[in-house]
Each structure stands twice: as structure tokens, then as C-alpha cells.
Design an enzyme around this catalytic site. Structure first.
Site, PDB file in Angstrom:
ATOM      1  CE  LYS A  52      10.462  32.293  19.756  1.00 11.75           C
ATOM      2  NZ  LYS A  52      10.945  30.970  20.110  1.00 11.75           N
ATOM      3  CD  GLN A  96      12.634  28.109  18.170  1.00 11.99           C
ATOM      4  OE1 GLN A  96      12.652  29.259  18.601  1.00 11.99           O
ATOM      5  NE2 GLN A  96      11.524  27.373  18.214  1.00 11.99           N
ATOM      6  CG  ASP A 119      11.964  29.514  25.507  1.00 10.09           C
ATOM      7  OD1 ASP A 119      10.978  30.213  25.224  1.00 10.09           O
ATOM      8  OD2 ASP A 119      12.683  28.957  24.666  1.00 10.09           O
TER       9      ASP A 119
END
Ligand code: NAP
Length: 293
Positions: A52, A96, A119
Site C-alpha cells: 500500500k 491493518q 477501508d
């Protein structure tokens, strides 16, 4: 059979985003800034987060990686999230997953400002997605929709079977495919581990989207002639012939199924790169999101 090439499509998207970034800079604006919190040192999570960061670099975004030890307390993590929520230089951020067992993932998700939830996991983002309101759609379903859109896959009036009902893939996919949109307007069946006659239902799918994490689960007998097959599954299996020591296997037996399909995604090179591109699209969108919500 036509390959739904996520790798090539994601590269195109990245070029388009990089152009947008140049326009923002030319107009004297600040480039989008993505932050990521990584707790602990799980190998797969490290790879995902590092990718990312690399993607951000490639398109000209700023990125910040915050590493916290496995034993970090939930309170400390919540403090870091609060800090990112308030930081005007950060447009969006991700935490994450998976998180260590002593941390309540739901509490963490709820703490993220929906305006920065790139997200798309927060209840606010999911709720807005269900209602068709402006929001961040989580990266994997967003990436799949973008892939279908760019290949002009006809979904209207088709029977779409989604296999797997996770909060981050199967359930949002089923909602997006049934919405009054393009792609969308499909008649959707969502199947899961308690569904009897799974193979029979899959065989009726014009569009089959598989997200269960069981390597090679879908075989040739479960796929209708001419179907569109989207394989979300990624399982790492040991392969000592590769420098990495592993290879990735999808949920669909690609070689056995491909000649029956009108379109199919490969693994790797299908949904994975589209997921990465979708996170970049969400981060770009985050800059203007406060005006839309
Ligand atoms: P998950 O949270 O483990 O959910 C799996 C779903 O599959 C569950 O709903 C489960 O049903 C269902 N399932 C399991 N075995 C089944 C069976 N035999 N028949 C029917 N349904 C079954 O997984 P996920 O997060 O959605 O991920 C699924 C796969 O996609 C994994 O391989 C993951 O690595 C991959 N993935 C890839 C990307 C990407 O970027 N390409 C992104 C996210 C995930 P129940 O609810 O009944 O238990």
C-alpha cells in the site's frame, strides 16, 4: 474466454490517479495522504501494508506507516486513531487487520472517523453503501465493481451468485450487484457454508463471485457455460521452487473452468491488484469526502 485482467487494469487506474495528483499539485493543492497502522509483525500483513505504501509512492500520494508492537494496548491504539482522526494532513487511514486477540476489532472500526474510513469497514460506511449514499466502498468489492465496469460486463437482469458472506467481501458484493446501478441490477443469490445444494445454485449463475478462501473449491461442474467468474480467494500454499517459498491459489480451479467462461479473473493478477487500486481511489476521494457527506 476473456481474462478480466486486474493487473493491467489497476496499472491504468494508477496512471489516471497520478494524473489527478499532478492536477491537484498544479492548482496549488495538497497531495492525498494515506496513513496505515500496522500492529505486530504478521508476514502477510507486512506485505499488504508495504504494498500500500509502494502504491502511494507510485501515484504521488503521501503515506505514513505507523508500526505498533503486538502487545500495544487497545487504549493506546484508540489514542493513535483519535490522533489520525484529528490530523488535518491525513485524508484517510487504515488499521491493518487481523489485530492481536486482546484488541476488540469492532471497537477499533467504530473509532475511525467515517470521513477518513478509506477501508469502508465502519458501520457508517456500510450503512451508507446499503442506502446508495456517497461513501467509501470497501476496497475488494469496489475493485471488483470497477473491473466489471471497465470490461463492460453486462450484469443487468443476470443471475449473480456470490459465494461467501463476509463483511468485507461477500455481503457488500451481494448488495452492490443488486443495486440499481451499472454494474448492478442483477438478481442476487448469496450462498454460504450452511447452504444446501451449493453446486446446483452455482450452476445457475450468469455471474459467479467466489470469496471463501478454499483453494480450488469451484470446479468445472459448478460453472455454467458462458458464465462470468470472479475469483476473490487467495490462499498461500508452500512452493519450495519459488524464491518466496509459496504461491497463491484461488477458490476456482482456473484451468478446468476457464474455457467455459465468457470472462474470468486469474489468481494472482485479478481481484488482488484491483483491491489495491480501489484503496487509492478511496484515498483520492477522501480529499473531497467531507463536502459530500
Ligand atoms: P471469511 O471472512 O473467512 O469468510 C468466508 C466466507 O466463506 C464465510 O461467509 C463462510 O461461510 C463461507 N464459506 C466457507 N466455506 C464455505 C463452503 N465450503 N461453502 C460455502 N461457503 C463457505 O473470508 P473473506 O475475508 O471474505 O475472504 C475470502 C477469501 O478471499 C480468502 O481467501 C481471502 O484471502 C480472499 N480475499 C482476497 C482479497 C483480494 O484482494 N483478492 C481481499 C479480501 C479477501 P459462513 O459465514 O457460513 O462461515
Amino acid at each position: 474466454m476473456q481474462l478480466l485482467d486486474g493487473k493491467a487494469t489497476s496499472e491504468k487506474i494508477k496512471v489516471e490517479i497520478a494524473e489527478q495528483v499532478k492536477l491537484i499539485q498544479a492548482a496549488g493543492g495538497r497531495v492525498p495522504h494515506l496513513a496505515a497502522i500496522l500492529v505486530g509483525n504478521d508476514g502477510a500483513s507486512e506485505t499488504y501494508v508495504n504494498n500500500k505504501v509502494l502504491d502511494c509512492r507510485q501515484v504521488g500520494f503521501e503515506s505514513t506507516l505507523i508500526r505498533l508492537p503486538t502487545e500495544v494496548s487497545e487504549e493506546e491504539l484508540l489514542k493513535r486513531i483519535d490522533h489520525l482522526n484529528r490530523d488535518k494532513n491525513i485524508d484517510g487511514f487504515i488499521v491493518q487487520v487481523p489485530l492481536p486477540k486482546h484488541i476488540d476489532e469492532a471497537r477499533i472500526t467504530l473509532a475511525i472517523d467515517p470521513l477518513k474510513d478509506v477501508d469502508g469497514f465502519s458501520p457508517a460506511s456500510v450503512g451508507r453503501m446499503c442506502l446508495g449514499m456517497p461513501t467509501f466502498v470497501s476496497a475488494t468489492p469496489h475493485g471488483i465493481m470497477e473491473l466489471l465496469r471497465r470490461y463492460e460486463v453486462d450484469t443487468e437482469g443476470k443471475h449473480c451468485v456470490v459465494v461467501g458472506r463476509s463483511n468485507i467481501v461477500g455481503t457488500p458484493m451481494s448488495i452492490l450487484m443488486s443495486r440499481n446501478s451499472k454494474p448492478g441490477n442483477a438478481t442476487v443469490t448469496l450462498v454460504h457454508s450452511r447452504t444446501p445444494n451449493m453446486a446446483e445454485i452455482c450452476r445457475t449463475a450468469d455471474i459467479l463471485i467466489v470469496a471463501i478462501g478454499k483453494p480450488n473449491f469451484v470446479n468445472e461442474s459448478m460453472v455454467k457455460e458462458g458464465a462470468v467468474v470472479v475469483d476473490v480467494g487467495i490462499t498461500r500454499v508452500t512452493d519450495t521452487t519459488r524464491p518466496s517459498g509459496f504461491r497463491l491459489i484461488g477458490d476456482v480451479e482456473f484451468e478446468a473452468v476457464k474455457d467455459k467462461c465468457s470472462f474470468i479473473t486469474p489468481v494472482p493478477g485479478g481481484v488482488g491488484p484491483m483491491t489495491r487500486a480501489a484503496l487509492l481511489l478511496n484515498t483520492l476521494k477522501a480529499q473531497s469526502m467531507s463536502k459530500e457527506l
